[in-house]
Design an enzyme around this catalytic site. Structure first.
Site, PDB file in Angstrom:
ATOM      1  N   ARG A 396       1.237  -1.272   0.199  1.00 55.53           N
ATOM      2  CA  ARG A 396       0.025  -0.172  -0.094  1.00 55.53           C
ATOM      3  C   ARG A 396       0.728   1.231  -0.002  1.00 55.53           C
ATOM      4  NH1 ARG A 396      -5.216  -1.841   1.190  1.00 55.53           N
ATOM      5  NH2 ARG A 396      -5.430  -3.833   3.057  1.00 55.53           N
ATOM      6  N   ARG A 426      -6.916  -5.560  -0.370  1.00 59.95           N
ATOM      7  CA  ARG A 426      -7.785  -5.327   0.041  1.00 59.95           C
ATOM      8  C   ARG A 426      -8.437  -3.775   0.454  1.00 59.95           C
ATOM      9  NH1 ARG A 426      -9.799  -8.416   3.651  1.00 59.95           N
ATOM     10  NH2 ARG A 426     -10.011 -10.544   2.266  1.00 59.95           N
ATOM     11  N   HIS A 456       3.438  -9.544   1.122  1.00 53.21           N
ATOM     12  CA  HIS A 456       3.200  -8.065   2.103  1.00 53.21           C
ATOM     13  C   HIS A 456       4.365  -8.350   2.860  1.00 53.21           C
ATOM     14  CE1 HIS A 456       0.475  -7.899   6.468  1.00 53.21           C
ATOM     15  NE2 HIS A 456       0.196  -7.192   5.296  1.00 53.21           N
ATOM     16  N   TYR A 489       0.759   5.164  12.437  1.00 52.41           N
ATOM     17  CA  TYR A 489       1.156   3.455  12.813  1.00 52.41           C
ATOM     18  C   TYR A 489       2.506   2.881  13.212  1.00 52.41           C
ATOM     19  CZ  TYR A 489      -2.420   2.407   9.409  1.00 52.41           C
ATOM     20  OH  TYR A 489      -3.880   1.843   8.146  1.00 52.41           O
TER      21      TYR A 489
END
Length: 710
Positions: A396, A426, A456, A489
């Site tokens: 992302r 997603r 990932h 984050y």
């Protein structure tokens, strides 16, 4: 039909009794019910009076966006299982039908509590001068301004859509707000059925509209766009009398169903599926409280929904609260103070990352240390004439990513640039498709990963010509290469020129992009081939140390733990005497503190200003401590259906930094909640001096100089 309302005392008692009986019967907690408890913890942050008011607004928005994804993916999956006639129980003891009933009961209560909190928060906003008003409460000047806004801006965009024999029900878009309108004609028989129509609330206009300030007032007033449309609804249906106008919203199945094996071009296949997503089967219907029974019946019949219905006492879809909180000018006293992220001390006095990394590894802790260091590293590599190749995974990226720009620049200057873009991330699919096309035009080699697997892992490899040799520089992280989310984050990233890690990095990219056989890793553990086995090996090694009377301890920080085999491995280690401390933000299927099973295991969750996202794994190893950072949670999808990476921290000083991060987290007694054996979470009793880990982390001037005792 499940209606989101407050259950009475009898229902609360019955729910409690059912819960207690259910949880005694299994040693596992259910993944989806555990997720709901996580979203409750997010809601508690919105309810916490010590949280700044506009931050509470953000948490309310997050609760809504979390529920949207949960319904469109997890609940959608359960409904598919029920439709297919699947009745087998999962390892936590639930059938799909039984689980969905529990989910809806618990979720209904959460939504009721969420809107009670919404009303409290908006009341407090009003006291601070931020007012959401209704049309009838405006003065004459304001009404004229809003009339003009409606007729000039909103009305031309609206399309009233009648539903009758000649005009079938139009496509209702996923998670868009609509108005259900019932109409009659003057002189119609009162017993005749009313006319039914729907109006989509434009999603490309602001949901909240600024209202002109009243004379001598310092208040900032807004009105919701659907309030304006409802007030002017007659303008859309001339000759008819509206008798009922209420909002509704449909959540559809948003999971992509890809035929990767048969797809000649994965990018085109995903684009097709994104278009089909608009037609996904409905899984939830939200309606405004007081909706006319006839209108509700029309919606139920069209969407074929009987039970997943929520009657909302307030505006539908309050995810707009996030944008509101971010765009309001002023009101700094209602926000968290800005964090002054520090540049990593190792890179402060140099513009040459490579010279630093030749001497030592560098570990960066975001957001306390700025993500700019990662961006600058990639930009530096893109412009360095000695760099021959850059290889990178992208899961992302941000909307205006400087990393993407740097990679394009590197390719245009003749460097070999390979980017593994995960098209199946997603809800970021469209953005990633756009990045992939732009990078290809710049000359990058763009790879879409392996069939059946999501990529990932978060890793960058830079190959540089130095004198007579090539040297590899690697960055491995726990979070995405996204400069926007990196400010929100908590993540860790390791920069290293370690030759062993560099060789493994090259082998990993060769496996992803080519036809390489599984590698005999020297340092990495990679899913889906061997990461799970490596974790089993490390956990069992701790159990052997415990049985032999040597120091044995596991500290594991992750987002979720739901794989049954991993839970069982931890249970076995606990029974062998290993002290296990789990820091799990979200889902946890392990039940801690059960005599004879998990009495040596504790589980804590921290929900605070920043999203806890780093995955850090500590193994005592009889005193020869091993520490790893990873992209992978201990979930089945991470261990078996994704390309994931776990990397050791080999540098002694950087290993100490990782341990410090864990210790700071374990000391939290303000925002930490402990998982009880019954599956509920309880705030850790604050009998000592308050210690809020994220706030303490902001005070630390250098993680490399800090030392905390275990």
């Amino acid at each position: 039909m499940s209606i989101a309302r407050e259950p009475d005392l009898k229902e609360v008692k019955e729910l409690k009794e059912v819960k207690e009986v259910k949880e005694i019967s299994t040693k596992y907690l259910n993944r989806d019910l555990s997720w709901i408890e996580f979203n409750w913890r997010v809601l508690e942050e919105a309810q916490d009076a010590s949280t700044p008011l506009l931050e509470r607004v953000k948490f309310l928005s997050i609760v809504s966006s979390n529920l949207d994804e949960f319904m469109s993916v997890r609940v959608a999956g359960l409904k598919d299982q029920i439709k297919a006639g699947y009745t087998k129980k999962d390892f936590t003891g639930y059938t799909p039908a039984g689980l969905i009933k529990r989910i809806m009961k618990r979720t209904a209560k959460m939504v009721t509590e969420q809107y009670k909190t919404y009303r409290e928060v908006t009341r407090l906003l009003t006291k601070e001068g931020i007012v959401f008003t209704e049309f009838e409460d405006l003065n004459t000047t304001q009404k004229k301004a809003m009339d003009a806004y409606y007729h000039d801006i909103i009305f031309p965009v609206l399309t009233p859509m009648a539903v009758d024999q000649s005009r079938p029900f139009p496509l209702v878009h996923n998670q868009s707000v609509y108005l259900a309108v019932l109409l009659v004609r003057e002189g119609d028989d009162p017993d005749d059925e009313p006319y039914f129509a729907i109006v989509q609330v434009p999603s490309n206009l602001s949901r909240y509209i600024p209202v002109p300030t009243r004379p001598n007032s310092k208040k900032t007033e807004f009105i919701l766009i659907e309030e304006l449309i409802e007030h002017h609804i007659e303008s859309l249906f001339s000759g008819y009398i509206p008798i009922s106008v209420h909002g509704f919203r449909v959540t559809r199945n948003a999971d992509l169903t890809l035929n990767e094996e048969g797809a000649e071009d994965l990018l085109e296949e995903i684009e097709k599926e994104l278009r089909r997503r608009r037609w996904g089967s409905p899984v939830r219907l939200e309606v405004q409280e007081g909706i006319h029974p006839y209108a509700l019946a029309q919606l139920q019949e069209e969407f074929e929904i009987e039970e997943q219905i929520f009657e909302i006492d307030g505006p539908l879809d309050i995810t707009y609260f996030m944008k509101l909180a971010g765009t309001l000018n002023g009101f700094e006293n209602l926000r968290y103070p800005r964090i002054a992220a520090k540049y990593p001390i190792e890179f402060e006095d140099t513009t040459d990352f490579f010279e630093v990394l030749k001497q030592k590894d560098v570990l960066v802790h975001h957001p306390y240390e700025t993500f700019d260091a990662v961006t600058d590293f990639i930009i530096h590599a893109a412009y360095d004439p000695k760099v021959l190749a850059i290889k990178m995974t992208l899961y992302r990226a941000s909307g205006n990513s400087p990393i993407i720009q740097a990679l394009a620049r590197a390719a245009e200057s003749g460097k070999q640039v390979t980017v593994v873009v995960e098209l199946k991330a997603r809800f970021d699919e469209e953005r990633n498709i756009a990045w992939a096309r732009m990078l290809e035009k710049s000359g990058c080699h763009v790879v879409y990963g392996l069939v059946g697997l999501k990529t990932h892992a978060k890793i960058t490899l830079v190959v540089r010509q130095e004198e007579q040799n090539l040297r590899r520089y690697v960055h491995v992280g726990t979070g995405n290469y996204n400069d926007s989310t990196a400010r929100l984050y908590t993540d860790v990233g390791l920069f290293t020129a370690n030759s062993v890690i560099g060789e493994d990095a090259s082998a990993l990219f060769n496996e992803i992009t080519g036809y390489s056989a599984p590698h005999d890793w020297q340092s990495f553990a990679v899913a889906p081939t061997d990461l799970k086995d490596k974790l089993f090996e490390l956990i069992e090694r701790e159990a052997e140390h415990a049985r032999a009377g040597r120091p044995a301890r596991i500290i594991a920080k992750m987002n979720s733990l739901s794989n049954q085999e991993m839970v069982d491995a931890l249970y076995a280690a606990s029974q062998a005497g290993v002290k296990i401390e789990l820091i799990i933000r979200g889902v946890c299927c392990l039940r801690p503190g059960v005599p004879g099973i998990s009495e040596n295991i504790t589980v804590r969750s921290i929900v605070d200003r920043f999203l806890e996202h780093s995955r850090i794994y500590y193994f005592e190893n009889g005193g020869l401590v091993d520490v790893y950072l990873s992209s992978a949670d201990w979930m089945t999808r991470n261990l078996t259906r994704r390309i994931e990476l776990m990397c050791p921290v080999l540098d002694r000083e950087m290993k100490k930094v990782m341990i410090q991060i864990l210790n700071v987290t374990l000391h939290d007694n303000v925002k930490a909640r402990e998982l009880m054996p019954n599956g509920m979470y309880s705030r850790i009793k604050n009998e000592l001096t308050p210690y809020r880990s994220q706030f303490e982390a902001m005070k630390i001037t250098s993680w490399k100089k800090l030392r905390l005792e275990s």
